[in-house]
Write an enzyme that holds these catalytic residues in place. Structure first.
Site, short mmCIF file in Angstrom:
data_model
loop_
_atom_site.label_atom_id
_atom_site.label_comp_id
_atom_site.label_asym_id
_atom_site.label_seq_id
_atom_site.Cartn_x
_atom_site.Cartn_y
_atom_site.Cartn_z
N THR A 44 -10.43 0.26 10.03
CA THR A 44 -9.05 -0.12 10.33
C THR A 44 -8.87 -0.45 11.80
O THR A 44 -8.25 -1.46 12.16
CB THR A 44 -8.09 1.04 9.95
OG1 THR A 44 -8.28 1.37 8.59
CG2 THR A 44 -6.65 0.64 10.19
N THR A 45 -9.45 0.39 12.67
CA THR A 45 -9.33 0.18 14.11
C THR A 45 -10.06 -1.08 14.55
O THR A 45 -9.74 -1.66 15.60
CB THR A 45 -9.86 1.41 14.87
OG1 THR A 45 -9.28 2.59 14.31
CG2 THR A 45 -9.54 1.35 16.35
N TYR A 58 -2.28 -2.02 -1.46
CA TYR A 58 -1.31 -2.97 -2.00
C TYR A 58 -1.19 -2.92 -3.52
O TYR A 58 -0.08 -2.85 -4.05
CB TYR A 58 -1.58 -4.42 -1.56
CG TYR A 58 -0.48 -5.36 -1.97
CD1 TYR A 58 0.74 -5.39 -1.30
CD2 TYR A 58 -0.64 -6.21 -3.07
CE1 TYR A 58 1.77 -6.22 -1.70
CE2 TYR A 58 0.39 -7.04 -3.48
CZ TYR A 58 1.58 -7.05 -2.79
OH TYR A 58 2.60 -7.87 -3.20
N TYR A 91 -12.74 6.80 2.05
CA TYR A 91 -11.77 6.81 3.14
C TYR A 91 -10.38 6.87 2.54
O TYR A 91 -9.91 5.92 1.92
CB TYR A 91 -11.96 5.55 3.99
CG TYR A 91 -11.01 5.39 5.15
CD1 TYR A 91 -10.22 6.44 5.62
CD2 TYR A 91 -10.89 4.16 5.79
CE1 TYR A 91 -9.34 6.28 6.69
CE2 TYR A 91 -10.03 3.99 6.87
CZ TYR A 91 -9.26 5.05 7.30
OH TYR A 91 -8.38 4.89 8.35
N ARG A 143 -1.47 4.19 5.02
CA ARG A 143 -1.72 2.75 5.09
C ARG A 143 -1.89 2.11 3.72
O ARG A 143 -1.49 0.98 3.51
CB ARG A 143 -2.98 2.48 5.94
CG ARG A 143 -2.78 2.66 7.43
CD ARG A 143 -4.05 2.28 8.19
NE ARG A 143 -3.88 2.39 9.62
CZ ARG A 143 -3.44 1.42 10.42
NH1 ARG A 143 -3.12 0.24 9.89
NH2 ARG A 143 -3.34 1.61 11.71
N LYS A 184 -13.84 10.52 4.68
CA LYS A 184 -12.99 10.51 5.87
C LYS A 184 -11.57 10.66 5.35
O LYS A 184 -11.06 9.80 4.64
CB LYS A 184 -13.12 9.21 6.64
CG LYS A 184 -12.10 9.08 7.78
CD LYS A 184 -12.07 7.70 8.41
CE LYS A 184 -10.97 7.61 9.46
NZ LYS A 184 -10.86 6.25 10.05
N ILE A 232 -13.90 10.63 12.74
CA ILE A 232 -13.94 9.19 12.96
C ILE A 232 -12.71 8.88 13.79
O ILE A 232 -11.59 8.91 13.29
CB ILE A 232 -14.01 8.40 11.65
CG1 ILE A 232 -15.33 8.71 10.94
CG2 ILE A 232 -13.87 6.90 11.90
CD1 ILE A 232 -15.52 7.99 9.62
#
Length: 291
Positions: free
Chosen positions: A43-44, A106, A132, A137, A160, A203
């Site tokens: 994501t980052t 989504y 993850y 999000r 994670k 992370i």
């Protein structure tokens, strides 16, 4: 298997394209600072706005620069199971040590859909997979019972978790007793608590900006020097929070630009922190002794 400070690497841009030199320099900086592993294209790393070609380029570059010195956990998630499989296959071919697969976003699958998604990936590609879970999000929450069922698959080696519920660390551990399953924190401010509950590392977004300090925090925990770890955490808690004053990774890139390590530019729809947020990031960096 995966331990300590694990930076969720930003993807630097220059003139709208991936800045390969800046990225390679950031990788070297992390290795020198004592990172336990690296995560490109999470994501980052703005994976949502990287083309598939760019995604593969960044993962490959990270693996090449790292050259086996520490593990590379390649971001390889998607809301399409078929697309995720393609990213996992590329990561394996490129030489990644594991992949980080985010819950589909989504389309909001239920627990049966989430389990089928991850199980299909694990059964299609023989590759260590780290789940993850970041419901803030993805709007899909991988619940403990589902994690426990998936964690018994030989190719699913850890999670994670950014659900913000530390009790899940114990729930997962109880359900997967005897399994080689690592639990990695996905939220910097919860790192100490997560480690105390049995987690192996974080992370981290903050590790982009302060890699040596975040590595030192985990080293202190490993040695049982909790007072030292607490002192580091107190010094950095303002920065942990400041790096999410606007959508990530805008604040992290701004902080890196203040250190002269890459441009602050992000891709739309991320626009970066406004003036008020930048002032707070500056103040947090000063408290941390970074500027």
């Amino acid at each position: 298997m995966f331990h300590g400070s694990i930076p969720a690497l930003v993807t630097p841009f220059k003139n709208g394209a991936v800045d390969r030199k800046a990225f390679a320099d950031l990788v070297e900086r992390q290795i020198e600072a004592g990172a336990g592993a690296l995560v490109p294209c999470g994501t980052t790393g703005e994976s949502a706005t990287l083309s598939h070609e760019e995604h593969r380029e960044v993962v490959t570059l990270c693996i090449e620069v790292t050259a086996g010195r520490i593990p590379v956990i390649a971001g390889a998630g998607s809301n399409s199971t078929r697309e995720a499989i393609g990213l996992v296959e590329h990561a394996k071919e490129a030489g990644a040590d594991a992949v980080l697969c985010v819950c589909p976003y989504y389309n909001r699958p239920d627990q049966a859909g989430l389990e089928a998604h991850f199980r299909t990936i694990a059964e299609t590609v023989a590759m260590p997979i780290i789940l993850y879970n970041v419901p803030g999000r993805t709007v899909s929450d991988l619940l403990p019972d589902t994690v426990i069922r998936l964690g018994k698959h030989p190719n699913i080696v850890g999670i994670k978790d950014a659900a913000g519920d530390l009790a899940r660390v114990s729930l997962h551990a109880a359900g997967l007793e005897g399994e080689q399953f690592v639990q990695i924190c996905g939220d910097d401010p919860l790192t100490l608590g997560h480690r105390a509950m049995g987690g192996t590392g974080c992370i981290s977004v903050t590790a982009n900006v302060a890699p040596a300090d975040m590595a030192a925090l985990h080293t202190a925990v490993d040695k049982g020097d909790i007072a030292v770890a607490q002192a580091i955490e107190k010094k950095f808690i303002a920065l942990h929070k400041a790096l999410f004053l606007s959508p990530s990774p805008g604040p992290a890139k701004y902080a890196l630009s203040r250190l002269g390590l890459c441009e602050a530019s992000t891709r739309l729809p991320i626009v970066g922190p406004d003036e008020a947020a930048r002032a707070k990031i500056d103040a947090a960096m000063e408290i941390a002794g970074l500027i």
